[in-house]
Design an enzyme around this catalytic site. Structure first.
Site, PDB file in Angstrom:
ATOM      1  N   LYS A 281       0.844  -1.196   0.000  1.00 36.37           N
ATOM      2  CA  LYS A 281       0.000   0.000   0.000  1.00 36.37           C
ATOM      3  C   LYS A 281       0.882   1.249   0.000  1.00 36.37           C
ATOM      4  O   LYS A 281       1.919   1.259   0.656  1.00 36.37           O
ATOM      5  CB  LYS A 281      -0.868   0.036   1.261  1.00 36.37           C
TER       6      LYS A 281
ATOM      7  N   ARG B  31     -10.247 -11.442   2.242  1.00 36.26           N
ATOM      8  CA  ARG B  31     -11.165 -12.450   1.706  1.00 36.26           C
ATOM      9  C   ARG B  31     -10.519 -13.829   1.695  1.00 36.26           C
ATOM     10  O   ARG B  31     -11.210 -14.843   1.722  1.00 36.26           O
ATOM     11  CB  ARG B  31     -11.638 -12.022   0.313  1.00 36.26           C
TER      12      ARG B  31
HETATM   13  N1  BES Z   1      -8.096  -3.708   4.496  1.00 39.31           N
HETATM   14  C1  BES Z   1      -8.262  -3.350   3.149  1.00 39.31           C
HETATM   15  C2  BES Z   1      -9.547  -2.608   2.875  1.00 39.31           C
HETATM   16  C3  BES Z   1      -9.717  -1.243   3.440  1.00 39.31           C
HETATM   17  C4  BES Z   1      -8.947  -0.187   3.011  1.00 39.31           C
HETATM   18  C5  BES Z   1     -10.709  -1.007   4.361  1.00 39.31           C
HETATM   19  C6  BES Z   1      -9.156   1.071   3.504  1.00 39.31           C
HETATM   20  C7  BES Z   1     -10.926   0.248   4.854  1.00 39.31           C
HETATM   21  C8  BES Z   1     -10.131   1.284   4.424  1.00 39.31           C
HETATM   22  C9  BES Z   1      -8.270  -4.570   2.264  1.00 39.31           C
HETATM   23  O1  BES Z   1      -7.473  -5.615   2.677  1.00 39.31           O
HETATM   24  C10 BES Z   1      -7.785  -4.136   0.922  1.00 39.31           C
HETATM   25  O2  BES Z   1      -6.664  -3.749   0.843  1.00 39.31           O
HETATM   26  N2  BES Z   1      -8.659  -4.203  -0.067  1.00 39.31           N
HETATM   27  C11 BES Z   1      -8.320  -3.804  -1.387  1.00 39.31           C
HETATM   28  C12 BES Z   1      -8.803  -4.868  -2.340  1.00 39.31           C
HETATM   29  C13 BES Z   1      -8.291  -4.739  -3.730  1.00 39.31           C
HETATM   30  C14 BES Z   1      -6.798  -4.951  -3.756  1.00 39.31           C
HETATM   31  C15 BES Z   1      -8.989  -5.737  -4.605  1.00 39.31           C
HETATM   32  C16 BES Z   1      -9.002  -2.465  -1.661  1.00 39.31           C
HETATM   33  O3  BES Z   1     -10.137  -2.256  -1.221  1.00 39.31           O
HETATM   34  O4  BES Z   1      -8.368  -1.613  -2.298  1.00 39.31           O
HETATM   35 MN    MN Z   2      -5.480  -5.413   1.995  1.00 44.28          MN
END
Ligand code: BES
Ligand code: MN
Ligand code: ZN
Length: 457
Positions: free
Chosen positions: A235, A309
């Protein structure tokens, strides 16, 4: 007003239209004080007013157009921080005395584990008709959930989160099973292991059960990512900053469970909490890896940042094996959920129409609002994989919360009643009764819904 002040100072809920009539019941000094301060019952306005001796005669609390706080009982969460130390009581009957009392307590919450803070020292006498045990159970559960989410990952690793779960279980005599590290592979949780294996915090799965096995089976599953770096699909800095809250789903499941056990729901409760740190190291799982899940489905890794997931997939598959009567998961699963509905209104997904209505109603009744979004089947194509049964990241980046929900659903095939909550788990800017920070969204509504469905023991 009696000449001698009663022990608990009355708080008057004052709607704008009722102010004039109410004012005439105050002592002259109190009425004048309110006038001088321009008090008119504006929503959220808190004004302690003095009697002739300079003691607080009453607290005026403006409710605007919302007489009795029928619309927003949580507004009462503003009170504790604005009142001098002491005992108070609500005068008259608000529409929802239970929620007013709860909001008052939750408004006193502070995360003071690492810094001394002044805690509001105002307390509220139990309003008439409010069940003390229920109020305690709710406020303790929310406090636990908030504390867990607020604790940073250097303080709350997988071991500490597991410890918190064991403590809740022990308190209610639940039976705990725990699988950690490489044992996860032997016991058949390859996805939990793959996501968590790169971290110094070993991955683990907590599985606890409580209640009479003959009662309806309710299973709660929560995403316990103690920190989400994104993995090799790292990230960027801003997106990583808040990722200590990525165990918010586990905190929520634990909070809901603790209410249900404290209030003795007539269910056999099971709680599954997969816990990992999504870290970067030489042995991290990679984009393009194809993993075989507990259920047997092969999963291609489109993005290591779609880790939640994956760990839920194995936990849900395990839950599904005993066909519970009701299966619910909570997860800070996607940024897309927040884009769609904002931080305060988590989406939920279910194909069970009756359950959907029960959830929506419970959310309204508990001021724990949620909004249904669709498990739109055609979007399943977005998580197809050319070389595996499914891909963990949707192509194109459309409908991210929906495709995540569709992914999870592939791992629940036997259970008739299944719901998924894509929560934010965090209050970005303080609202009455909801201080900035962690928030176990949907925990209270779950307890309400399950208790009204299955009753008490
Ligand atoms: N934990 C994050 C989702 C998240 C991000 C929740 C910011 C609340 C605030 C999750 O693990 C994630 O990174 N999801 C990605 C999925 C994508 C890579 C398909 C997302 O939502 O960008
Ligand atoms: Mn994530
Ligand atoms: Zn995550």
């Amino acid at each position: 007003m009696p000449a001698k002040a009663p022990k608990a100072t009355p708080i008057l809920l004052v709607a704008e239209e009722a102010w004039k009539a109410l004012a005439s019941g105050l002592s002259a000094p109190a009425r004048r004080f309110a006038e001088v301060h321009g008090f008119e019952g504006k929503s959220g306005k808190v004004l302690p007013v003095p009697d002739g001796e300079g003691r607080i005669e009453a607290v005026l609390f403006g409710t605007g157009k919302d007489a009795g706080l029928a619309e927003n009982p949580f507004l009462a969460g503003k009170l504790p921080a604005e009142l001098p130390a002491g005992r108070y009581r609500i005068e008259g009957t608000p529409a929802r005395p239970d929620l007013v009392a709860l909001a008052f307590r939750l408004g006193s919450y502070r995360f003071d584990r690492f810094k001394e803070m002044e805690r509001p020292a105002a307390t509220l006498d139990l309003p008439k008709g409010v069940d003390a045990a229920a109020l305690d159970a709710l406020s303790e559960a929310v406090t636990l959930g908030r504390d867990l989410i607020n604790r940073p990952a250097n303080d709350l690793g997988t071991e500490e989160l597991a410890e918190a779960a064991r403590a809740v279980a022990a308190r209610h005599g639940a039976k705990v099973k725990e699988t950690a590290g490489d044992a996860l592979l032997k016991k058949g949780f390859p996805l939990i292991h793959a996501v968590g294996r790169a971290a110094a915090n070993p991955p683990r799965l907590i599985d606890f059960s409580w209640g009479d096995p003959a009662d309806p089976k309710v299973t709660l599953v929560g995403k316990g990512v103690i920190f989400d770096t994104g993995g090799l699909n790292l990230k960027p800095d801003n997106s990583m900053l808040l990722m200590k809250k990525d165990m918010g789903g586990a905190a929520t499941a634990l909070a809901a469970a603790s209410i249900l056990m404290a209030l003795k729901a007539k269910i056999r409760l099971r709680v599954l909490l997969p816990m990992v740190e999504n870290a970067v190291a030489g042995n991290a799982f990679r984009p393009g890896d194809i993993l075989k899940s507990r259920k047997g489905l092969t999963v291609e890794i489109g993005n290591t940042d779609a880790e939640g997931r994956l760990i839920l997939a194995d936990a849900l598959a395990l839950a599904d094996e005993e066909k519970p009567d009701l299966l619910i998961d909570y997860a800070t699963l996607t940024g897309a959920a927040r884009v769609a509905l904002g931080p305060d209104l988590p989406p939920f997904y279910t194909d069970d129409e009756v359950l959907a209505e029960a959830i929506a109603n419970a959310g309204t009744r508990t001021s724990d609002p949620v909004w249904r979004m669709p498990l739109w089947k055609p979007y399943g194509a977005m998580i197809d994989s050319k070389s595996a049964d499914i891909n963990n990241a949707g192509a194109g980046g459309f409908a991210g919360s929906v495709t995540a929900a569709l992914f999870l659903k592939r791992f629940v095939t036997e259970t008739k009643s299944y719901a998924h909550f894509d929560i934010y788990g965090w209050v970005p800017s303080a609202k009455p009764g909801r201080p900035e920070g962690g928030e176990p969204q949907a925990a209270r509504l779950t307890a309400e819904m399950v208790l009204s469905r299955y009753g008490h023991r």
